[in-house]
Design an enzyme around this catalytic site. Structure first.
Site, PDB file in Angstrom:
ATOM      1  N   HIS A 266      -2.794   0.645  -4.488  1.00 12.17           N
ATOM      2  CA  HIS A 266      -2.558  -0.433  -5.118  1.00 12.17           C
ATOM      3  C   HIS A 266      -2.593  -0.248  -6.691  1.00 12.17           C
ATOM      4  O   HIS A 266      -4.172  -0.214  -6.888  1.00 12.17           O
ATOM      5  CB  HIS A 266      -3.083  -1.716  -4.647  1.00 12.17           C
TER       6      HIS A 266
ATOM      7  N   SER B  35       0.786  -1.248  -0.059  1.00 11.72           N
ATOM      8  CA  SER B  35       0.001   0.025   0.029  1.00 11.72           C
ATOM      9  C   SER B  35       0.693   1.323   0.100  1.00 11.72           C
ATOM     10  O   SER B  35       1.535   1.468   1.090  1.00 11.72           O
ATOM     11  CB  SER B  35      -0.882  -0.007   1.289  1.00 11.72           C
TER      12      SER B  35
ATOM     13  N   MET C 237      -1.929  -7.176   6.895  1.00  7.14           N
ATOM     14  CA  MET C 237      -2.918  -7.920   6.150  1.00  7.14           C
ATOM     15  C   MET C 237      -2.502  -8.549   4.993  1.00  7.14           C
ATOM     16  O   MET C 237      -3.267  -8.855   4.060  1.00  7.14           O
ATOM     17  CB  MET C 237      -4.164  -7.153   5.765  1.00  7.14           C
ATOM     18  N   SER C 238      -1.116  -8.838   4.808  1.00  8.05           N
ATOM     19  CA  SER C 238      -0.501  -9.372   3.657  1.00  8.05           C
ATOM     20  C   SER C 238       0.520 -10.123   3.973  1.00  8.05           C
ATOM     21  O   SER C 238       1.091 -10.464   4.953  1.00  8.05           O
ATOM     22  CB  SER C 238      -0.192  -8.142   2.736  1.00  8.05           C
TER      23      SER C 238
ATOM     24  N   ALA D 159       2.644  -2.144   4.310  1.00 14.69           N
ATOM     25  CA  ALA D 159       2.289  -1.194   5.270  1.00 14.69           C
ATOM     26  C   ALA D 159       1.818  -1.762   6.431  1.00 14.69           C
ATOM     27  O   ALA D 159       1.182  -2.853   6.415  1.00 14.69           O
ATOM     28  CB  ALA D 159       1.319  -0.419   4.750  1.00 14.69           C
TER      29      ALA D 159
ATOM     30  N   HIS E 207      -5.236  -9.315  -2.255  1.00 10.49           N
ATOM     31  CA  HIS E 207      -5.492  -9.417  -0.942  1.00 10.49           C
ATOM     32  C   HIS E 207      -6.731 -10.741  -0.686  1.00 10.49           C
ATOM     33  O   HIS E 207      -7.484 -10.709  -1.342  1.00 10.49           O
ATOM     34  CB  HIS E 207      -5.966  -8.263  -0.126  1.00 10.49           C
TER      35      HIS E 207
ATOM     36  N   HIS F 262      -7.195   4.311   6.588  1.00  9.58           N
ATOM     37  CA  HIS F 262      -6.402   3.815   5.628  1.00  9.58           C
ATOM     38  C   HIS F 262      -5.770   4.944   4.709  1.00  9.58           C
ATOM     39  O   HIS F 262      -4.666   4.991   4.522  1.00  9.58           O
ATOM     40  CB  HIS F 262      -7.025   3.042   4.379  1.00  9.58           C
TER      41      HIS F 262
ATOM     42  N   ASN G 264       1.208   3.547  11.026  1.00  9.26           N
ATOM     43  CA  ASN G 264       0.602   4.088  12.424  1.00  9.26           C
ATOM     44  C   ASN G 264       0.643   3.271  13.511  1.00  9.26           C
ATOM     45  O   ASN G 264       1.370   1.946  13.262  1.00  9.26           O
ATOM     46  CB  ASN G 264      -1.091   3.799  11.922  1.00  9.26           C
TER      47      ASN G 264
ATOM     48  N   TYR H  81      -8.714 -10.491   1.848  1.00 15.10           N
ATOM     49  CA  TYR H  81      -9.795  -9.847   2.476  1.00 15.10           C
ATOM     50  C   TYR H  81     -11.004  -9.340   1.381  1.00 15.10           C
ATOM     51  O   TYR H  81     -11.896  -8.784   1.879  1.00 15.10           O
ATOM     52  CB  TYR H  81      -9.659  -8.857   3.549  1.00 15.10           C
ATOM     53  N   GLU H  82     -10.266  -9.464  -0.015  1.00 12.94           N
ATOM     54  CA  GLU H  82     -11.187  -8.913  -0.990  1.00 12.94           C
ATOM     55  C   GLU H  82     -11.909 -10.116  -1.489  1.00 12.94           C
ATOM     56  O   GLU H  82     -12.507  -9.847  -2.632  1.00 12.94           O
ATOM     57  CB  GLU H  82     -10.377  -8.238  -1.913  1.00 12.94           C
TER      58      GLU H  82
END
Ligand code: HPA
Length: 271
Positions: free
Chosen positions: A62, A31, A210-211, A114, A84, A246, A234, A86-87
């Site tokens: 992306h 990201s 998440m990756s 990220a 991803h 995000h 963050n 989550y998609e």
């Protein structure tokens, strides 16, 4: 279509349309971390959409492009953006690009992401020493692809110790804010609760995201040498009082973009 056939079709399509020979290494850019692609000499851009069996993502930051070109005299293949879980993609879809790299006989892989920091500061780059994959559906579930690796692959050194040392040396030499630590994969897309983070902190996790882990497992299965770099965008939930979003993630990546590019250029030269 069988999975192996899907990989073969994508690889053949690339080879039939572009010069895929002599690639020294591949990079997956997370990201907001795609800007090193602008430094490529003689770049050739290919949309994920055009490559058979590649899925595309819809996340801001992306680009969904495969780019081939030269940096520091080395021929690199960049996946600018990733697919991803989550998609709604399967783990096989998420990791298909890595299998295509395997079939192209690319042996070195730099994975970037990220991440939320449990320790360390916003804007810091964290070289991934190891990961926690207990919450990750294993991407190797299903028939083992013997062509790539064995049924029960060893994971005692997913991230190359040699590459970790190199990246830290280069980062410190450049004076960038750099550290090393453990990355934990969580599916997302919701961010963690403060209690999730409290628990993970007691386990010794330094960063969450998440990756990366599905790709690292598949890459290691086929014997790739892997370097992982997180950009701490963050503070993780509950570490700071602020709600997560995000936009902040993408804003931080753009602030550290120059340092990140310098680090990557140095690493690419010597990896
Ligand atoms: N949690 C999970 N994934 C992330 C975060 C986070 O705080 N920041 C960037 N990706």
């Amino acid at each position: 279509m069988k999975y192996l056939d899907k990989i073969t079709v994508a690889k053949n399509w690339l080879e039939n349309n572009y010069d895929m020979s002599g690639i020294d290494m591949a990079l997956v850019l997370g990201s907001g971390l795609g800007s090193i692609a602008e430094r490529l000499e003689k770049p050739i851009e290919i949309n994920f959409n055009d490559i058979p069996n590649f899925k595309t993502g819809k996340v801001k930051g992306h680009n969904n492009k495969l780019i081939i070109g030269y940096i520091q005299g080395r021929k690199v293949l960049i996946l600018q953006g990733r697919i991803h879980f989550y998609e709604g993609n399967s783990m096989l879809d998420v990791t298909l690009p890595i299998r295509v790299l395997n079939m192209l006989k690319i042996k070195k892989l730099i994975l970037t992401n990220a991440a939320g920091g449990l320790t360390g500061d916003v804007g810091q780059l964290m070289i991934i020493e190891d990961h926690l994959d207990l919450f990750c559906q294993n991407p190797l579930i299903g028939e083992n692809l013997e062509e790539f690796g064995e049924r029960f692959p060893d994971m005692s050194e997913v991230y190359s110790k040699k590459a970790i040392k190199l990246a830290l040396k280069i980062g410190m030499g450049l004076g960038v804010k750099i550290t090393k630590g453990t990355y934990c994969y969580l599916t997302g897309p919701s961010y963690e609760t403060p209690f999730d983070i409290k628990v993970l902190k007691t386990l010794g996790v330094n960063a969450v995201g998440m990756s990366t882990v599905p790709e690292a497992i598949v890459a290691k299965h086929s014997g790739m040498e892997i370097l992982g770099i997180s950009c701490i965008t963050n503070l993780a939930a509950g570490i700071s009082e602020k709600p997560l979003n995000h936009l902040e993630v993408v804003e931080t990546t753009s602030k550290v973009s120059n340092e990140f590019i310098k680090l990557l250029e140095g690493v690419i030269k010597e990896f």
